[in-house]
Scaffold this motif. Structure first.
Motif, mmCIF file in Angstrom:
data_model
loop_
_atom_site.group_PDB
_atom_site.id
_atom_site.type_symbol
_atom_site.label_atom_id
_atom_site.label_comp_id
_atom_site.label_asym_id
_atom_site.label_seq_id
_atom_site.Cartn_x
_atom_site.Cartn_y
_atom_site.Cartn_z
ATOM 1 N N ARG A 86 0.862 -1.185 0.000
ATOM 2 C CA ARG A 86 0.000 0.000 0.000
ATOM 3 C C ARG A 86 0.895 1.230 0.000
ATOM 4 O O ARG A 86 1.570 1.525 0.986
ATOM 5 C CB ARG A 86 -0.920 0.018 1.219
ATOM 6 C CG ARG A 86 -1.917 1.175 1.203
ATOM 7 C CD ARG A 86 -2.877 1.030 0.030
ATOM 8 N NE ARG A 86 -3.675 2.217 -0.172
ATOM 9 C CZ ARG A 86 -4.817 2.483 0.475
ATOM 10 N NH1 ARG A 86 -5.269 1.624 1.389
ATOM 11 N NH2 ARG A 86 -5.494 3.568 0.211
ATOM 12 N N PRO A 144 -1.662 9.643 6.704
ATOM 13 C CA PRO A 144 -1.989 8.289 6.241
ATOM 14 C C PRO A 144 -2.315 7.384 7.413
ATOM 15 O O PRO A 144 -1.929 7.651 8.554
ATOM 16 C CB PRO A 144 -0.700 7.843 5.533
ATOM 17 C CG PRO A 144 0.379 8.624 6.202
ATOM 18 C CD PRO A 144 -0.229 9.948 6.567
ATOM 19 N N ASN A 199 -9.042 -0.739 1.951
ATOM 20 C CA ASN A 199 -9.718 0.422 1.367
ATOM 21 C C ASN A 199 -9.540 1.710 2.173
ATOM 22 O O ASN A 199 -10.125 2.735 1.842
ATOM 23 C CB ASN A 199 -11.221 0.129 1.227
ATOM 24 C CG ASN A 199 -11.494 -1.035 0.298
ATOM 25 O OD1 ASN A 199 -10.852 -1.162 -0.750
ATOM 26 N ND2 ASN A 199 -12.417 -1.911 0.675
ATOM 27 N N GLU A 252 -12.129 12.645 4.687
ATOM 28 C CA GLU A 252 -11.732 11.238 4.784
ATOM 29 C C GLU A 252 -11.415 10.872 6.244
ATOM 30 O O GLU A 252 -10.479 10.122 6.540
ATOM 31 C CB GLU A 252 -10.526 10.928 3.886
ATOM 32 C CG GLU A 252 -10.756 11.149 2.412
ATOM 33 C CD GLU A 252 -11.785 10.175 1.820
ATOM 34 O OE1 GLU A 252 -12.116 9.183 2.492
ATOM 35 O OE2 GLU A 252 -12.236 10.425 0.700
ATOM 36 N N PHE A 304 0.791 5.181 -0.355
ATOM 37 C CA PHE A 304 -0.058 6.363 -0.357
ATOM 38 C C PHE A 304 0.594 7.456 -1.204
ATOM 39 O O PHE A 304 1.776 7.756 -1.039
ATOM 40 C CB PHE A 304 -0.291 6.860 1.066
ATOM 41 C CG PHE A 304 -1.112 5.920 1.889
ATOM 42 C CD1 PHE A 304 -2.494 5.985 1.879
ATOM 43 C CD2 PHE A 304 -0.506 4.933 2.654
ATOM 44 C CE1 PHE A 304 -3.262 5.101 2.617
ATOM 45 C CE2 PHE A 304 -1.263 4.045 3.399
ATOM 46 C CZ PHE A 304 -2.639 4.136 3.373
ATOM 47 N N GLU A 305 -0.178 7.999 -2.089
ATOM 48 C CA GLU A 305 0.330 8.988 -3.037
ATOM 49 C C GLU A 305 0.949 10.173 -2.311
ATOM 50 O O GLU A 305 0.419 10.682 -1.323
ATOM 51 C CB GLU A 305 -0.813 9.472 -3.931
ATOM 52 C CG GLU A 305 -0.379 10.446 -5.013
ATOM 53 C CD GLU A 305 -1.544 10.868 -5.882
ATOM 54 O OE1 GLU A 305 -1.353 11.739 -6.735
ATOM 55 O OE2 GLU A 305 -2.654 10.322 -5.691
ATOM 56 N N ARG A 329 -12.444 2.824 9.496
ATOM 57 C CA ARG A 329 -13.035 3.160 8.193
ATOM 58 C C ARG A 329 -13.069 4.672 8.044
ATOM 59 O O ARG A 329 -13.043 5.425 9.016
ATOM 60 C CB ARG A 329 -14.447 2.589 8.073
ATOM 61 C CG ARG A 329 -15.399 3.045 9.144
ATOM 62 C CD ARG A 329 -16.798 2.543 8.910
ATOM 63 N NE ARG A 329 -17.371 3.036 7.661
ATOM 64 C CZ ARG A 329 -18.666 3.209 7.478
ATOM 65 N NH1 ARG A 329 -19.524 2.921 8.441
ATOM 66 N NH2 ARG A 329 -19.121 3.658 6.335
ATOM 67 N N ASN A 330 -13.105 5.113 6.775
ATOM 68 C CA ASN A 330 -13.293 6.527 6.462
ATOM 69 C C ASN A 330 -14.776 6.853 6.447
ATOM 70 O O ASN A 330 -15.574 6.085 5.918
ATOM 71 C CB ASN A 330 -12.691 6.867 5.098
ATOM 72 C CG ASN A 330 -11.202 6.588 5.018
ATOM 73 O OD1 ASN A 330 -10.782 5.594 4.436
ATOM 74 N ND2 ASN A 330 -10.403 7.470 5.596
ATOM 75 N N GLU A 338 -8.243 5.130 3.383
ATOM 76 C CA GLU A 338 -7.555 6.247 2.747
ATOM 77 C C GLU A 338 -6.958 7.179 3.799
ATOM 78 O O GLU A 338 -7.343 7.159 4.967
ATOM 79 C CB GLU A 338 -8.518 7.037 1.854
ATOM 80 C CG GLU A 338 -9.089 6.247 0.695
ATOM 81 C CD GLU A 338 -8.034 5.866 -0.329
ATOM 82 O OE1 GLU A 338 -6.986 6.554 -0.379
ATOM 83 O OE2 GLU A 338 -8.238 4.889 -1.074
ATOM 84 N N ALA A 339 -6.034 8.022 3.353
ATOM 85 C CA ALA A 339 -5.413 8.994 4.249
ATOM 86 C C ALA A 339 -6.366 10.148 4.545
ATOM 87 O O ALA A 339 -7.183 10.529 3.701
ATOM 88 C CB ALA A 339 -4.125 9.536 3.633
ATOM 89 N N GLU A 340 -6.268 10.695 5.757
ATOM 90 C CA GLU A 340 -7.012 11.897 6.105
ATOM 91 C C GLU A 340 -6.323 13.123 5.509
ATOM 92 O O GLU A 340 -5.095 13.177 5.400
ATOM 93 C CB GLU A 340 -7.077 12.077 7.627
ATOM 94 C CG GLU A 340 -7.887 11.031 8.359
ATOM 95 C CD GLU A 340 -7.930 11.303 9.851
ATOM 96 O OE1 GLU A 340 -8.924 10.927 10.494
ATOM 97 O OE2 GLU A 340 -6.956 11.882 10.375
ATOM 98 N N LYS A 341 -7.146 14.110 5.153
ATOM 99 C CA LYS A 341 -6.617 15.386 4.662
ATOM 100 C C LYS A 341 -7.432 16.502 5.289
ATOM 101 O O LYS A 341 -8.653 16.374 5.446
ATOM 102 C CB LYS A 341 -6.695 15.474 3.135
ATOM 103 C CG LYS A 341 -5.935 14.391 2.381
ATOM 104 C CD LYS A 341 -6.107 14.552 0.884
ATOM 105 C CE LYS A 341 -5.377 13.453 0.119
ATOM 106 N NZ LYS A 341 -6.002 12.127 0.339
#
Length: 764
Positions: A499, A531, A547, A582, A501-502, A597-598, A549-552
């Protein structure tokens, strides 16, 4: 044998010649010590030469000390004041020493946050400092009470040494442990590449100061939406060599022992500290045993180069009593979780042994260029029987951080450029078993996890006209997990999961305006990227959360800080608005395993205030110092967009966050050495589940510490103290389990308890 007369004459001649040289080998240093604010004389200040000689100032603040020619510096120390080290002046010139009270104004407090090394009054951002005087208000068995004096920050203890830190609601995704808050120790990452911090391996006595940066600080410290905490290690006092031993005993079997040896000189600084803390526990299955060894040397190679190191070894064991339902909590808060998977039956506990070694060098290339580089390595072994499983993990990590600082000008505008990077790589071998009465049984999962995280950062700080300081910063963050599932490899199925993360750019822009020499205002906008941690991707029962995702988020804040009334009043007020997308939340499943989970977004608005007022500050009086202070936090935190299955939770209060918290205290210091610290802490009711159907009760707890601290006979220092926690005997839960399965939300805190101890130091 009788010597001939001519030889007697020769010996006597050389003795007469050498006498002036012997007299010249020593000299008298004299001067006066004053309070820096009132400029009144200070009696009883201990003056120590770098060569070991000591003296005490008299009623006029005057002192005289005969030192050898080899002595270079004098150290001045006094209860209630910051220790100061000065070079010995040329012969015939008297010293005039101004000591700063520990409650010094914001003008004097220099912080390292944002790597500006500026006074707090010139730092744009919501930043709080917990100094040594705050850490020593309590018994040093835990950081919890000291950290909870800071507005906007809440530290919890679900069990002895089971810590959780929330900065502006960041514990939402932290059912246990410290996540989404990044910690550094002596400029070296303490937070692992996995995103988790093992703060429980250390104790409060290892730190001299704690700086807390609230909200996204990704421009300098990488990924994160919660905040950053900078831990400064204890150091030896300049010009002083000292041995110190101490012991504390208290309610429910609290025992704490510590021994420290330190030596500070012009060329080096060395501190070696060993401590052991034991606790039988307020609740069933809540004992603790922790050993910590700290070796902290620092070498001043030259005027341009400093090399520091830290070696931390810890051996920790503590038991986990588990959460209680409301009925169990009301009936008997001292019981542990029962049932088939009860904490006592399963011997639920944590066993960790770890070592962390770091080296840091600061080098000044020129008046305009400098570099600080740190490298470190760590190893940790864990052996944990939990209520529903048994984990055996081994973890190794290495990493480094470097930053360059350039001071220059754009025309007449002074500028400071800071840029650098940080990298961490960790390898964890994790095995999970069935737990049969505290012993491992059949294998559940067998995984190897490689965690890699890093970022590059750059920052420009400009000193504009009209006393305005502008800061622009940017960081590029990247995180990757490579998970190999060895148990699946034998079955022929897919066994490798990566995994990545971008990489995300996180900017920060801040402005500060000095309104006067005593007051400044600041405003900033910053972006955060956080992340998931390795434990959120790979849960403890072995399920992959592919599934997540990172928080922003984006944070807006503005504040004012300063001092007034002849520096007697200090204040720091900040308002903020943080929008997080997220958002990661946690829930427990039927086996008590946390799953993540998001869930959309949150809206977090708040006000944080800190006030202090020095009522009496006169070293000539028997009651030499009387100070009152307080902090208050208002939080309006809501789920903005949140739907779980058919249930719409948008608009609900953020789980785990109290809308109102307040802390207040009174500090009393006397000329003879008696002192008294009192602290009151109020926390409003807290929603314990996302549905907002269960709340913890509001509580008000009061603590106090009284003691006698004095320098005796020049070299001997004594501190005798006693204290109490929860004098109001409140029944409350400190470290609630959020969204707990089966209604086991409550982790009861200790009722009224007492402690006492002694600390003795000897100046060599």
């Amino acid at each position: 044998m009788k010597l001939p007369l001519p030889l007697y004459t020769i010996v006597l001649f050389f003795l007469v010649l050498s006498l002036p040289q012997a007299l010249l080998a020593q000299r008298l240093v004299s001067g006066q010590v004053l309070d820096a604010r009132s400029e009144l004389p200070l009696e009883g200040v201990t003056i120590t030469a770098s060569s070991g000689e000591q003296a005490v100032s008299n009623e006029t603040g005057g002192f005289g000390l005969t030192v050898p020619e080899t002595a270079r510096r004098l150290s001045f120390s006094y209860l209630g004041y910051r220790t100061q080290s000065l070079a010995i002046p040329s012969e015939g010139r008297e010293l005039r020493v101004l000591l700063q009270p520990t409650g010094a104004s914001l003008q004097e407090v220099v912080v390292t946050g944002y790597q500006t090394n500026r006074p707090l009054l010139e730092t744009a951002g919501a930043l709080s400092v917990v100094g040594s005087e705050v850490l020593q208000r309590f018994d040093e068995s835990s950081l919890v009470r000291a950290i909870n004096t800071v507005p906007g920050v809440r530290m919890e203890e679900r069990a002895p040494a089971s810590y959780r830190i929330s900065i502006r609601g960041s514990s939402l995704r932290s059912p246990y442990g410290i996540r989404n808050v990044k910690l550094y120790y002596n400029g070296i990452p303490l937070t692992e590449a996995t995103g988790v911090t093992q703060l429980n391996l250390l104790n409060a006595a290892n730190f001299s100061q704690v700086e807390i940066l609230k909200g996204p600080t990704a421009s300098i410290y990488g990924a994160g939406t919660g905040g950053t905490i900078l831990l400064e290690p204890r150091r030896a006092e300049a010009g002083k060599s000292q041995l110190e031993v101490g012991a504390t005993a208290g309610s429910y079997g609290l025992r704490r022992y510590a021994a420290t040896a330190s030596s500070g000189s012009e060329k080096s600084n060395l501190l070696v500290q060993y401590s052991r803390q034991q606790y039988d526990g307020y609740r069933d299955q809540s004992a603790l045993d922790r050993h910590v060894l700290l070796i902290s040397p620092e070498f001043y190679i030259s005027d341009r180069q400093t090399v520091a190191a830290s070696i931390l070894y810890s051996n920790l064991y503590y038991e986990l009593p588990g959460g209680l339902t409301r009925q169990q909590y009301d009936e008997n808060p001292r019981q542990a979780r029962g049932g088939v998977f009860g904490s006592v039956a399963q011997n639920a506990s944590m066993n960790q042994e770890a070592i962390n070694i770091g080296v840091k060098q600061a080098y000044q290339f020129s008046d305009s260029w400098q570099n600080t580089t740190a490298i470190y390595g760590s190893h940790r072994y864990q052996d944990h029987p939990f209520n529903t499983d048994y984990e055996r993990n081994a973890y190794q990590e290495f990493g480094g951080r470097t930053s360059f600082v350039n001071k220059s000008h754009i025309g007449s505008i002074a500028t400071t450029y800071t840029f650098g990077g940080e990298f961490q790589r960790g390898l964890e071998v994790a095995r999970t078993y069935e737990n049969q009465g505290g012993s491992p049984d059949s294998l559940r999962s067998d995984d190897e996890i490689v965690s890699k995280t890093g970022f590059a950062f750059a920052q420009a700080e400009l000193e504009l006209p009209a006393d305005i300081i502008a800061t622009v910063a940017l960081s590029l963050n990247d995180t990757q997990y490579d998970i190999t599932r060895l148990a699946q490899a034998t079955s022929g199925g897919p066994y490798n999961y990566i995994r990545d993360f971008e990489a995300v750019l996180s900017p920060r822009v801040a402005l500060l305006k000095r309104l006067t020499n005593e007051v400044s205002v600041h405003a900033s906008v910053s972006s955060g990227f956080s992340p998931p941690t390795e434990e959120e991707i790979l849960t403890s029962e072995g399920t992959l959360n592919q599934n997540l995702e990172a928080e922003k988020g984006v944070n807006y804040e503005a504040g004012i800080r300063g001092f007034a009334l002849k520096s007697r009043l200090t204040f720091d007020v900040v308002g903020f608005y943080f929008r997080l997308s997220e958002t990661i939340v946690s829930r427990q499943d039927i086996s008590s395993v946390a799953v993540f989970r998001n869930v959309g977004s949150t809206s977090q608005k708040g006000i944080e205030t800190m006030l202090g007022y020095m009522i009496i500050d006169d070293a000539r009086l028997t009651l030499s110092q009387l100070r009152v202070w307080g902090s208050y936090t208002y939080n309006h935190f809501r789920f903005k967009e949140y739907q779980r299955d058919d249930m719409v939770l948008s608009g609900n209060k953020l789980t785990g966050v109290a809308p109102h918290t307040a802390t207040a205290g009174i500090d009393v210091l006397t000329k003879p050495g008696l002192y008294l610290y009192t602290t009151a802490n109020y926390v409003d009711e807290i929603p314990l589940n996302d549905e907002n159907t269960v709340y913890s009760d509001a509580y008000l707890v009061l603590g106090a510490r009284v003691g006698y601290k004095r320098q005796l006979a020049g070299r001997l220092g004594l501190d005798i103290f006693g204290g109490a926690d929860n004098l109001t005997d409140e029944k409350y839960s400190l470290g609630n389990d959020l969204n707990a399965f089966g209604g086991r939300f409550f982790q009861p805190a200790t009722d009224r308890s007492f402690y006492g101890g002694i600390r003795v130091s000897y100046n060599l």
